[in-house]
Design an enzyme around this catalytic site. Structure first.
Site, mmCIF file in Angstrom:
data_model
loop_
_atom_site.group_PDB
_atom_site.id
_atom_site.type_symbol
_atom_site.label_atom_id
_atom_site.label_comp_id
_atom_site.label_asym_id
_atom_site.label_seq_id
_atom_site.Cartn_x
_atom_site.Cartn_y
_atom_site.Cartn_z
ATOM 1 C CG ASP A 7 -1.665 1.228 1.454
ATOM 2 O OD1 ASP A 7 -2.334 1.653 0.499
ATOM 3 O OD2 ASP A 7 -1.608 1.812 2.561
ATOM 4 C CG ASP A 9 -1.939 7.479 0.410
ATOM 5 O OD1 ASP A 9 -1.020 8.215 0.026
ATOM 6 O OD2 ASP A 9 -2.987 7.309 -0.247
ATOM 7 N N GLY A 44 -7.518 3.802 3.545
ATOM 8 C CA GLY A 44 -7.611 2.721 2.561
ATOM 9 C C GLY A 44 -8.849 2.769 1.686
ATOM 10 N NE ARG A 47 -10.330 11.999 -4.595
ATOM 11 C CZ ARG A 47 -9.868 12.361 -5.791
ATOM 12 N NH1 ARG A 47 -10.579 13.173 -6.565
ATOM 13 N NH2 ARG A 47 -8.716 11.908 -6.244
ATOM 14 C CB SER A 114 -4.475 7.404 -3.578
ATOM 15 O OG SER A 114 -4.345 8.738 -4.009
ATOM 16 C CG ASN A 116 -4.262 12.540 -5.821
ATOM 17 O OD1 ASN A 116 -4.238 13.316 -6.768
ATOM 18 N ND2 ASN A 116 -5.255 12.509 -4.955
ATOM 19 C CG ASP A 168 -1.745 2.648 6.448
ATOM 20 O OD1 ASP A 168 -2.158 2.239 5.337
ATOM 21 O OD2 ASP A 168 -1.942 3.804 6.854
#
Ligand code: BG6
Ligand code: MG
Length: 213
Positions: A7, A9, A44, A47, A114, A116, A168
């Protein structure tokens, strides 16, 4: 283990904090007090799903077009934060771990909800550390659905059962297990209790630890 899927972020870099800052700013405008504990539910997930959780906490019903507008506003703040990010913000040990896995012929993948993710990877100058990248633009169902990890295993040409995921988020751990993969949690063992092993930092991981799973 033939592949390890990370992962992004909160695992490779602390962008989870930037997401939290941006959501908290939006929540404040909506009159919602978003706590660290609430934030665990946002990690996780996609949006709009994250915004829906905040609106649920605040008991605020909104039409879809208004949700889109608010989600875009939060994203603009997040993008502003990551534009200012330095490549040195990568967590210590992350790049060494990718290199070590490659030396041991383990494929390295990235699976982030994400949209991004590629911008963040570019900022950190680590796009080339991954044999496959799956981001939020490539999936229909966000974590805890296993889609993202199964897609990564297909792109890596490996069996799901031979993959180890590093996550995470509670939703991410669940997604990995539902994909039939092993999972290492990064964070609080109470939060990530379903993971096979939990460490507080990616820097604590090594090829030797991963191969014991
Ligand atoms: C995940 C983050 O990686 O991506 C979530 O853990 C975030 O907090 C999600 O909401 C979607 O990100 P983005 O950048 O597409 O809004
Ligand atoms: Mg994460």
């Amino acid at each position: 283990m033939t592949a390890c899927i990370f992962d992004l972020d909160g695992v490779i870099v602390d962008t989870a904090h930037y997401h939290f800052m941006a959501w908290q700013k939006l929540a404040k405008e909506l009159g919602v007090d978003l706590t660290q504990q609430d934030n665990e539910r946002l990690k996780g997930v996609g949006r709009i799903e994250s915004l829906n959780i905040i609106l649920e906490i605040g008991g605020i019903p909104l039409p879809d077009d208004e949700k889109e507008r608010l989600a875009a506003k939060k994203n603009a703040w997040f993008v502003e934060y990551i534009q200012a990010m330095k490549k040195e913000e990568i967590f210590p040990g992350a790049k060494d771990l990718f290199d070590s896995l490659h030396r041991h012929n383990i494929k390295v993948g990235l699976a982030s909800s994400s949209k991004n993710a590629r911008t963040v990877l570019h900022k950190l100058e680590i796009e080339n550390s991954f044999e496959a990248i799956v981001d939020g633009t490539m999936i229909k169902n966000s974590k805890p659905d296993p889609e993202i990890f199964l897609k990564a295993s297909v792109l890596l040409h490996v069996n799901a059962a031979d993959c180890i995921v590093v996550e995470d988020a509670e939703a991410g751990v669940e997604a990995a297990l539902r994909a039939g993969m092993k999972c290492i949690g990064i964070g609080n063992p109470q939060q990530l209790g379903k993971a096979n092993l939990v460490f507080d930092h990616i820097g604590k991981l090594s090829y030797e630890i991963l191969k014991t799973l």
